[in-house]
Design an enzyme around this catalytic site. Structure first.
Site, PDB file in Angstrom:
ATOM      1  CB  SER A 110      -0.900   0.014   1.235  1.00 11.84           C
ATOM      2  OG  SER A 110      -1.586   1.246   1.332  1.00 11.84           O
ATOM      3  N   GLY A 160      -0.283   2.452   9.650  1.00 10.44           N
ATOM      4  CA  GLY A 160       0.497   2.191  10.856  1.00 10.44           C
ATOM      5  C   GLY A 160      -0.300   1.809  12.083  1.00 10.44           C
ATOM      6  CG  ASP A 177      -5.825   3.079   1.038  1.00 11.96           C
ATOM      7  OD1 ASP A 177      -6.809   2.365   0.763  1.00 11.96           O
ATOM      8  OD2 ASP A 177      -4.882   2.686   1.751  1.00 11.96           O
ATOM      9  N   GLY A 237       1.114  -1.960   4.297  1.00 16.45           N
ATOM     10  CA  GLY A 237       1.621  -0.601   4.128  1.00 16.45           C
ATOM     11  C   GLY A 237       2.870  -0.347   4.936  1.00 16.45           C
ATOM     12  CG  HIS A 252     -10.266   1.280  -0.524  1.00 13.17           C
ATOM     13  ND1 HIS A 252      -9.840   1.103   0.782  1.00 13.17           N
ATOM     14  CD2 HIS A 252     -11.622   1.392  -0.463  1.00 13.17           C
ATOM     15  CE1 HIS A 252     -10.891   1.112   1.582  1.00 13.17           C
ATOM     16  NE2 HIS A 252     -11.978   1.288   0.856  1.00 13.17           N
ATOM     17  N   GLY A 279      -8.254   5.550   7.495  1.00 10.24           N
ATOM     18  CA  GLY A 279      -7.835   6.941   7.444  1.00 10.24           C
ATOM     19  C   GLY A 279      -6.337   7.141   7.561  1.00 10.24           C
ATOM     20  CG  PHE A 280      -4.598   8.499   9.954  1.00  7.50           C
ATOM     21  CD1 PHE A 280      -3.926   9.600   9.435  1.00  7.50           C
ATOM     22  CD2 PHE A 280      -5.851   8.690  10.508  1.00  7.50           C
ATOM     23  CE1 PHE A 280      -4.501  10.861   9.482  1.00  7.50           C
ATOM     24  CE2 PHE A 280      -6.431   9.948  10.562  1.00  7.50           C
ATOM     25  CZ  PHE A 280      -5.753  11.034  10.040  1.00  7.50           C
ATOM     26  CG  ASP A 306      -5.796  -1.913   3.754  1.00  4.18           C
ATOM     27  OD1 ASP A 306      -4.709  -1.926   4.361  1.00  4.18           O
ATOM     28  OD2 ASP A 306      -6.195  -0.935   3.103  1.00  4.18           O
ATOM     29  N   GLY A 307      -5.083  -3.452   6.835  1.00  2.00           N
ATOM     30  CA  GLY A 307      -5.005  -2.770   8.114  1.00  2.00           C
ATOM     31  C   GLY A 307      -4.222  -3.549   9.153  1.00  2.00           C
ATOM     32  N   GLY A 308      -3.035  -3.058   9.486  1.00  2.00           N
ATOM     33  CA  GLY A 308      -2.258  -3.678  10.540  1.00  2.00           C
ATOM     34  C   GLY A 308      -1.666  -5.030  10.197  1.00  2.00           C
TER      35      GLY A 308
END
Length: 217
Positions: free
Chosen positions: A7, A144, A33, A196, A65, A141-142, A174-176
């Site tokens: 990402s 990390g 994103d 990411g 996305h 939104g962010f 997606d995420g973490g």
């Protein structure tokens, strides 16, 4: 199918081309994103940016996305700019199937995204129309952020629905996603893990990606 999509949200914006070039040989998909500052509290990339990516990296799949309010207003801009896959939030519009079909009519892969607290039941009427489902395992939104552990159960549940209903859509997560949990994410039923900060956050991005691939199995 176990694929990792870096990402670019977490890449260094002043070295973005170099960052992508560094991982391009070890991935097929780049995740992009698009944020509008309304649906999520952040602003990111416009269609001219995606057009530039398409020109510089013609062989990579651009997975766009749209994390925006009223995605139907702008989705054509990104299709025209070279997006290959386009997803939008199930929460952002009531007319899911209309816009999924429009994306597919343009020859692109169409997907729906779900925030962590959104029930899978909102997806079910649209499952015949999706090419992929994007499950978010952080609040969007962010980059990390820490993986929300309940996301594993949601992946398993969606994979179970896919098997029971004999569907063929892909499951993206997606995420973490990190070395510590990426195997669990795939074992739960994911096909594509979006990474990411675990790729671009620190150190050499190619080395980070290779370690993730090795851990994923």
């Amino acid at each position: 199918m176990r694929k990792i999509a870096p990402s670019i949200l977490s890449a260094d914006p002043l070295r973005l081309k170099e960052e992508i070039e560094n991982v391009a040989s070890e991935t097929e998909i780049l995740h992009v994103d698009i944020m509008d500052g309304h649906f999520v509290p952040n602003l990111t990339f416009g269609p001219h940016f995606v057009k530039g990516m398409r020109k510089e990296f013609p062989s990579l799949t651009l997975d766009v996305h749209l994390m925006v309010d009223r995605p139907e207003v702008i989705m054509e801009w990104y299709i025209d700019s070279g997006a290959d896959w386009v997803s939008f939030p199930v929460e952002a519009t009531p007319h899911h199937n209309r816009y999924l079909m429009r994306i597919k009519e343009r020859g692109k892969k169409a997907g729906l995204a779900l925030n962590p607290t959104t029930s899978l039941c909102l997806l079910e009427p649209s499952l015949p129309y999706v090419d992929f489902v994007l499950l978010l395992t952080v609040n969007p939104g962010f980059g990390g952020q820490r993986f929300i552990d309940e996301g594993l159960q949601k992946i398993e549940s969606l994979a179970g629905i896919r098997k029971e209903e004999e569907k063929s859509f892909l499951i993206e997560v997606d995420g973490g996603v990190r070395k510590e949990n990426i195997k669990q994410v795939f074992d739960a039923g994911a096909d594509i893990a979006i990474a990411g900060s675990s790729v671009f956050g620190s150190g050499d991005s190619l080395s980070n990606l290779l370690k993730l691939k090795e851990t994923a199995g």
